[in-house]
Design a protein around this motif. Structure first.
Motif, PDB file in Angstrom:
ATOM      1  N   LYS A   1       0.841  -1.207   0.000  1.00 33.75           N
ATOM      2  CA  LYS A   1       0.000   0.000   0.000  1.00 33.75           C
ATOM      3  C   LYS A   1       0.870   1.249   0.000  1.00 33.75           C
ATOM      4  O   LYS A   1       0.580   2.231  -0.713  1.00 33.75           O
ATOM      5  CB  LYS A   1      -0.922  -0.023   1.214  1.00 33.75           C
ATOM      6  CG  LYS A   1      -1.976   1.079   1.227  1.00 33.75           C
ATOM      7  CD  LYS A   1      -2.936   0.891   2.394  1.00 33.75           C
ATOM      8  CE  LYS A   1      -4.038   1.947   2.353  1.00 33.75           C
ATOM      9  NZ  LYS A   1      -4.983   1.788   3.490  1.00 33.75           N
TER      10      LYS A   1
ATOM     11  N   ARG B   1     -10.064  -2.234  -4.006  1.00 34.98           N
ATOM     12  CA  ARG B   1     -10.932  -2.249  -2.821  1.00 34.98           C
ATOM     13  C   ARG B   1     -10.108  -2.378  -1.552  1.00 34.98           C
ATOM     14  O   ARG B   1     -10.395  -1.717  -0.544  1.00 34.98           O
ATOM     15  CB  ARG B   1     -11.945  -3.395  -2.927  1.00 34.98           C
ATOM     16  CG  ARG B   1     -13.030  -3.176  -3.982  1.00 34.98           C
ATOM     17  CD  ARG B   1     -14.178  -4.152  -3.807  1.00 34.98           C
ATOM     18  NE  ARG B   1     -13.766  -5.537  -4.012  1.00 34.98           N
ATOM     19  CZ  ARG B   1     -13.757  -6.153  -5.186  1.00 34.98           C
ATOM     20  NH1 ARG B   1     -14.122  -5.491  -6.283  1.00 34.98           N
ATOM     21  NH2 ARG B   1     -13.397  -7.426  -5.288  1.00 34.98           N
ATOM     22  N   ALA B   2      -9.092  -3.215  -1.596  1.00 34.00           N
ATOM     23  CA  ALA B   2      -8.227  -3.374  -0.418  1.00 34.00           C
ATOM     24  C   ALA B   2      -7.474  -2.085  -0.126  1.00 34.00           C
ATOM     25  O   ALA B   2      -7.321  -1.685   1.051  1.00 34.00           O
ATOM     26  CB  ALA B   2      -7.252  -4.529  -0.635  1.00 34.00           C
TER      27      ALA B   2
ATOM     28  N   ARG C   1      -9.444   0.373   1.932  1.00 38.40           N
ATOM     29  CA  ARG C   1      -9.743   0.072   3.327  1.00 38.40           C
ATOM     30  C   ARG C   1      -8.645   0.625   4.231  1.00 38.40           C
ATOM     31  O   ARG C   1      -7.465   0.642   3.880  1.00 38.40           O
ATOM     32  CB  ARG C   1      -9.881  -1.434   3.526  1.00 38.40           C
ATOM     33  CG  ARG C   1     -11.071  -2.037   2.797  1.00 38.40           C
ATOM     34  CD  ARG C   1     -11.127  -3.544   2.968  1.00 38.40           C
ATOM     35  NE  ARG C   1     -11.194  -3.940   4.379  1.00 38.40           N
ATOM     36  CZ  ARG C   1     -11.201  -5.198   4.790  1.00 38.40           C
ATOM     37  NH1 ARG C   1     -11.137  -6.191   3.906  1.00 38.40           N
ATOM     38  NH2 ARG C   1     -11.278  -5.476   6.073  1.00 38.40           N
ATOM     39  N   ASP C   2      -9.041   1.072   5.410  1.00 40.12           N
ATOM     40  CA  ASP C   2      -8.072   1.628   6.344  1.00 40.12           C
ATOM     41  C   ASP C   2      -7.105   0.565   6.844  1.00 40.12           C
ATOM     42  O   ASP C   2      -5.929   0.842   7.079  1.00 40.12           O
ATOM     43  CB  ASP C   2      -8.805   2.270   7.528  1.00 40.12           C
ATOM     44  CG  ASP C   2      -7.860   2.984   8.466  1.00 40.12           C
ATOM     45  OD1 ASP C   2      -7.114   3.852   7.994  1.00 40.12           O
ATOM     46  OD2 ASP C   2      -7.856   2.662   9.676  1.00 40.12           O
ATOM     47  N   THR C   3      -7.571  -0.654   7.008  1.00 35.08           N
ATOM     48  CA  THR C   3      -6.728  -1.752   7.450  1.00 35.08           C
ATOM     49  C   THR C   3      -7.328  -3.075   6.999  1.00 35.08           C
ATOM     50  O   THR C   3      -8.544  -3.173   6.802  1.00 35.08           O
ATOM     51  CB  THR C   3      -6.561  -1.755   8.991  1.00 35.08           C
ATOM     52  OG1 THR C   3      -5.645  -2.790   9.368  1.00 35.08           O
ATOM     53  CG2 THR C   3      -7.893  -1.978   9.684  1.00 35.08           C
ATOM     54  N   LEU C   4      -6.497  -4.076   6.858  1.00 40.04           N
ATOM     55  CA  LEU C   4      -6.961  -5.436   6.615  1.00 40.04           C
ATOM     56  C   LEU C   4      -6.844  -6.288   7.879  1.00 40.04           C
ATOM     57  O   LEU C   4      -7.313  -7.423   7.904  1.00 40.04           O
ATOM     58  CB  LEU C   4      -6.141  -6.087   5.492  1.00 40.04           C
ATOM     59  CG  LEU C   4      -6.142  -5.394   4.122  1.00 40.04           C
ATOM     60  CD1 LEU C   4      -5.362  -6.234   3.111  1.00 40.04           C
ATOM     61  CD2 LEU C   4      -7.562  -5.140   3.624  1.00 40.04           C
TER      62      LEU C   4
ATOM     63  N   ARG D   1      -1.309  -9.217   6.775  1.00 38.54           N
ATOM     64  CA  ARG D   1      -2.115  -8.063   7.187  1.00 38.54           C
ATOM     65  C   ARG D   1      -1.429  -7.201   8.232  1.00 38.54           C
ATOM     66  O   ARG D   1      -1.728  -6.012   8.362  1.00 38.54           O
ATOM     67  CB  ARG D   1      -3.452  -8.546   7.759  1.00 38.54           C
ATOM     68  CG  ARG D   1      -4.243  -9.468   6.851  1.00 38.54           C
ATOM     69  CD  ARG D   1      -5.382 -10.121   7.632  1.00 38.54           C
ATOM     70  NE  ARG D   1      -4.866 -10.921   8.760  1.00 38.54           N
ATOM     71  CZ  ARG D   1      -5.645 -11.476   9.698  1.00 38.54           C
ATOM     72  NH1 ARG D   1      -6.959 -11.298   9.638  1.00 38.54           N
ATOM     73  NH2 ARG D   1      -5.104 -12.200  10.673  1.00 38.54           N
TER      74      ARG D   1
END
Length: 451
Positions: free
Chosen positions: A254, A336-337, A340-343, A387
């Motif tokens: 990311k 999409r991932a 997101r703020d976190t996985l 993650r």
């Protein structure tokens, strides 16, 4: 000679011939020499070392123990980069597409994490659908078509290295300069490259803790790669602080993507890329050296200008997406991932307890936290939780106020995340005066060292 004679020769400080090393490597691959004798020879090498001729013989025998690549005639030079690994060391991820955008072919064969260092393959495999094991024909086709591919070692690529490294890891003989040199260069030479830039990390979170040992490894690899006909530069770079703003497999992907987006949408020196100054400097320096080594730039200043002009354009981001898609990534799921703020199941913030300037962020503590959360390996067979990790890391030299965010911990459960955040607080030091980091490049091999 038989295996016992090889062991006795090295035990007593003698020299094995090219034929001896080829016979040894062949026996390793064919399984005709027992592990205990291989281990004994490795231990003898650890204590007695190898001559330059022996290191070259072992490296070339390992290279030739499996498949080697040749490339069709093309105006694009075939190049690569190797790093000895560090915390947050995501340089390969933006560098490969940048080099492709600059008109190179990059057949990058990478590794996985072991200890506190992150592995490029583990990072890529955190992307939905992304494959790092490609058939050799598909690997070559992708490099020809896209300009780059980042994959893992196949069963028939330098098979001797897999066996020898496993035994080195089990017998405490990993920290041997000639054995490290042969392990790294056997794989790089098998790629069929024309030019190579080596990034030897040095510091408290590096495999080589001091400049003397890092310099010895850099010189060893530089001399051998050059002798084998590969134009090579070796850099010794700092690994006291994490690179970029994140450490941990998915979080580094990311971080890379956000860096490439910021570069595509801004200009050099922009505030948008300020948090990645160390990453940008390493990426630019590696690419510039490859331009110079292949004669595509007359000097380093000209090369850096070319690299920055390309980096701060949409092209590296486009190639990054194309490389991932070609390797099977589901780009819609990837986007999409990214949104997101976190996985991870849990996130915990670490805040400054006083006003001042950040004077330290200990990369070893950060790396050990990521590893202990499940983001790294203690043993080669350990699984990895892609993650977990640390992000939004404040950089050394930044000013903070009491209550400001220093970093976030992404963990697998509340208890371990809370404990990791408490440990992470100890990685930071805040002082009353600003510290100006010297930059990540400590030493270009052949230049006088000063620190």
């Amino acid at each position: 000679m038989n295996a016992l004679a090889w062991i006795e020769t090295k035990r007593d400080g003698g020299v094995l011939s090219d034929a001896d090393w080829r016979a040894f490597v062949r026996a390793v691959v064919e399984g005709t020499v027992p592990d205990y004798q291989i281990s004994a020879l490795l231990m003898a090498v650890y204590f007695r070392g190898l001559s330059e001729a022996e290191t070259a013989a072992l490296t070339l025998a390992m290279r030739d123990s499996g498949r080697t690549f040749t490339w069709p005639g093309d105006s694009r030079p075939v190049v690569d980069k190797h790093s000895t690994g560090g915390v947050g060391d995501k340089v390969s991820l933006p560098l490969a597409p940048l080099l492709a955008a600059l008109g190179f072919r990059v057949p990058m064969i990478s590794g996985r994490s072991l200890g506190i260092t992150g592995g490029t393959l583990d990072k890529l495999e955190s992307i939905p659908g992304c494959r790092t094991r490609l058939p050799p024909e598909a690997f070559q086709a992708q490099v020809q078509e896209v300009g780059c591919a980042i994959v893992g070692q196949t069963e028939d690529l330098v098979p001797a290295d897999r066996k020898l490294y496993a035994l080195r890891d089990a017998t405490g003989t990993v920290p041997s300069v000639p054995l490290i040199t042969s392990s790294i260069l056997s794989k790089k030479l098998a790629e069929g490259i024309e030019a190579l830039v080596l990034d030897v990390k040095c510091g408290r979170a590096a495999f080589m803790r001091d400049l003397d040992s890092a310099g010895a490894l850099a010189h060893s690899m530089l001399r051998l790669a050059t002798a084998c006909g590969v134009r090579t530069t070796a850099l010794v770079t700092a690994m006291d602080h994490p690179i970029g703003r994140a450490a941990g497999n998915w979080l580094e992907v990311k971080d890379t993507h956000e860096f490439l987006v910021a570069c595509a949408e801004s200009r050099p020196g922009s505030d948008r890329t300020a948090g990645w100054n160390d990453l940008e400097r390493l990426v630019v320096e590696c690419a510039a050296h490859l331009l110079r080594l292949t004669g595509r730039a007359g000097g380093m200043d000209e090369a850096r200008e070319q690299v920055r002009a390309c980096l701060y354009s949409p092209e590296p981001l486009r190639v990054w997406r194309r490389m991932l898609a070609t390797q099977g990534a589901d780009l819609d799921a990837f986007e999409r991932a990214l949104g997101r703020d976190t996985l991870a199941p849990c996130v915990r913030e670490v805040h400054a307890v006083e006003d001042g300037w950040v004077t330290d962020c200990d990369a070893r503590i950060v790396g050990e936290i990521v590893r202990d959360l499940g983001g790294g390996r203690r043993k080669a067979e350990d699984s990895v939780d892609a993650r977990v990790g640390v992000d939004r890391l404040v950089k050394v030299g930044e000013k903070v106020h009491r209550g400001d965010l220093l970093a976030r911990v992404h963990g697998p459960d509340a208890e371990r995340t809370r404990a990791a955040a408490a440990r992470l607080e100890k990685a930071f030091r805040i002082g009353t005066s600003r510290l100006h980091p010297a930059g990540p490049i400590l030493w270009e091999v052949g230049v006088t060292v000063s620190r």
